[in-house]
Enzyme design. Structure first.
Site, PDB file in Angstrom:
ATOM      1  N   ASP A   1     -12.966 -14.410   0.783  1.00  0.00           N
ATOM      2  CA  ASP A   1     -11.760 -13.969   0.075  1.00  0.00           C
ATOM      3  C   ASP A   1     -11.180 -15.157  -0.677  1.00  0.00           C
ATOM      4  OD1 ASP A   1      -9.680 -11.976  -0.545  1.00  0.00           O
ATOM      5  OD2 ASP A   1      -8.369 -13.282   0.609  1.00  0.00           O
ATOM      6  N   SER A   2     -10.390 -14.866  -1.692  1.00  0.00           N
ATOM      7  CA  SER A   2      -9.737 -15.934  -2.444  1.00  0.00           C
ATOM      8  C   SER A   2      -8.693 -16.653  -1.601  1.00  0.00           C
ATOM      9  CB  SER A   2      -9.086 -15.366  -3.706  1.00  0.00           C
ATOM     10  OG  SER A   2      -8.158 -14.350  -3.374  1.00  0.00           O
TER      11      SER A   2
ATOM     12  N   CYS B   1     -12.362  -9.076  -0.947  1.00  0.00           N
ATOM     13  CA  CYS B   1     -11.377  -9.419  -1.963  1.00  0.00           C
ATOM     14  C   CYS B   1     -11.574  -8.429  -3.104  1.00  0.00           C
ATOM     15  CB  CYS B   1     -11.604 -10.854  -2.444  1.00  0.00           C
ATOM     16  SG  CYS B   1     -10.603 -11.367  -3.849  1.00  0.00           S
TER      17      CYS B   1
ATOM     18  N   GLU C   1       2.289 -13.902   1.407  1.00  0.00           N
ATOM     19  CA  GLU C   1       1.832 -15.263   1.717  1.00  0.00           C
ATOM     20  C   GLU C   1       2.985 -16.192   2.087  1.00  0.00           C
ATOM     21  OE1 GLU C   1      -1.185 -16.956  -0.718  1.00  0.00           O
ATOM     22  OE2 GLU C   1      -2.572 -15.420   0.011  1.00  0.00           O
TER      23      GLU C   1
ATOM     24  N   CYS D   1      -5.444  -3.920  -2.416  1.00  0.00           N
ATOM     25  CA  CYS D   1      -5.387  -5.371  -2.240  1.00  0.00           C
ATOM     26  C   CYS D   1      -5.284  -5.616  -0.738  1.00  0.00           C
ATOM     27  CB  CYS D   1      -4.187  -5.974  -2.962  1.00  0.00           C
ATOM     28  SG  CYS D   1      -3.938  -7.738  -2.613  1.00  0.00           S
TER      29      CYS D   1
ATOM     30  N   HIS E   1      -3.959  -7.851   0.958  1.00  0.00           N
ATOM     31  CA  HIS E   1      -2.668  -8.344   1.459  1.00  0.00           C
ATOM     32  C   HIS E   1      -1.710  -7.193   1.811  1.00  0.00           C
ATOM     33  CE1 HIS E   1      -3.921 -12.168  -0.278  1.00  0.00           C
ATOM     34  NE2 HIS E   1      -2.849 -12.753   0.208  1.00  0.00           N
TER      35      HIS E   1
END
Length: 274
Positions: A14-15, A77, A159, A193, A195
């Protein structure tokens, strides 16, 4: 490059941190395998970068995982899956190596959740611009209309661990209202996504009753279980020692602290160069 005749860990790329929500579900269903997680935190975010840049960054990280012994790599991702997966699969794979993404497994079964055939996508700007979900869903289910909306503030909120903040409530409510304004008949929303599942308690507050909310983690994990059953030659290349390793291209201590939010347990990572 590692020898594909030797079984190796399953690579998860993942990024940054979001892929840990997918990894968590994969590990829950397939705990017996070895895994290496690589987060390219030094170069995050991917969502706003060009196709060419995301392709180059993703390819570098995938080949680092190959060098570490992985024969199978999952791009956990959406941006990397949207902008890099196909090019890597078509142009770059060494013999015996496999790379899979998160868009196809979700697109294949989205029809099981919608009755109106109107599906909303919440994603990063990069994933929206790629049109990957529109293309993939329409390939499998041409009867489904897909409505997309980009949520540029959601990843920073997660984040920075602002999951309970006023800002999180404001942006989540605003973005959901803007998505639903695209069609009154949307009955399914896909969180495209990795996240976004961490914002689920807030998302559920602002999504009207009767609309399905789909997170990708379990769907991708289910798909991987099925893939390994259907491809015993790939499954045989995956080692089973229940060993987990975590790498980041940025500061390991910071990664460990934030990763716990996504993975649900403490981890110990190492910094790596790609």
């Amino acid at each position: 490059m590692s020898d594909t005749t030797i079984a190796g860990p399953i690579g998860i790329f993942d990024s940054g941190y979001g892929g840990l929500t997918v990894f968590k579900e994969i590990h829950k269903q397939l705990p017996e395998y070895d895994y290496i997680y690589l987060g390219d935190n030094a170069r995050v975010p991917y969502g706003t970068r060009s196709f060419e840049t995301v392709y180059e960054f993703t390819k570098e990280c995938v080949f680092k995982l190959f060098d570490l012994g992985c024969n199978l790599v999952i791009l956990a991702c959406n941006t990397a899956s949207a902008k890099a997966l196909r090019s890597i699969q078509q142009n770059d794979l060494p013999p015996g190596k496999k790379v899979l993404g998160v868009i196809r497994p979700t697109s294949e079964i989205v029809d099981q959740f919608t009755k109106s055939n109107k599906v909303g996508i919440l994603a990063t700007q990069g994933t929206v611009n790629s049109e990957s979900y529109v293309i993939e869903i329409n390939k499998f289910h041409p009867q489904i209309d897909v409505f997309q909306h980009a949520c540029p503030f959601w990843v920073p909120l997660v984040e920075n661990n602002e999951l309970q903040s006023e800002g999180a409530n404001y942006f989540v409510q605003q973005d959901i209202e803007e998505l639903l304004a695209l069609s009154p008949n949307i009955d399914t929303i896909l969180l495209a996504c990795t996240h976004y599942p961490l914002l689920l308690p807030i998302i559920e507050k602002y999504v009207p009753d009767g609309i399905n909310i789909i997170s990708q983690g379990k769907l991708v994990a289910d798909s991987l279980v099925d893939y390994l059953k259907r491809h015993p030659e790939v499954e045989a290349q995956c080692s089973k020692g229940s060993k987990l390793q975590f790498f980041t291209t940025d500061d390991a201590n910071e990664f460990n602290e934030k990763a716990e939010i996504f993975f649900g347990k403490r981890i110990a990572s190492q910094t790596i160069k790609v």
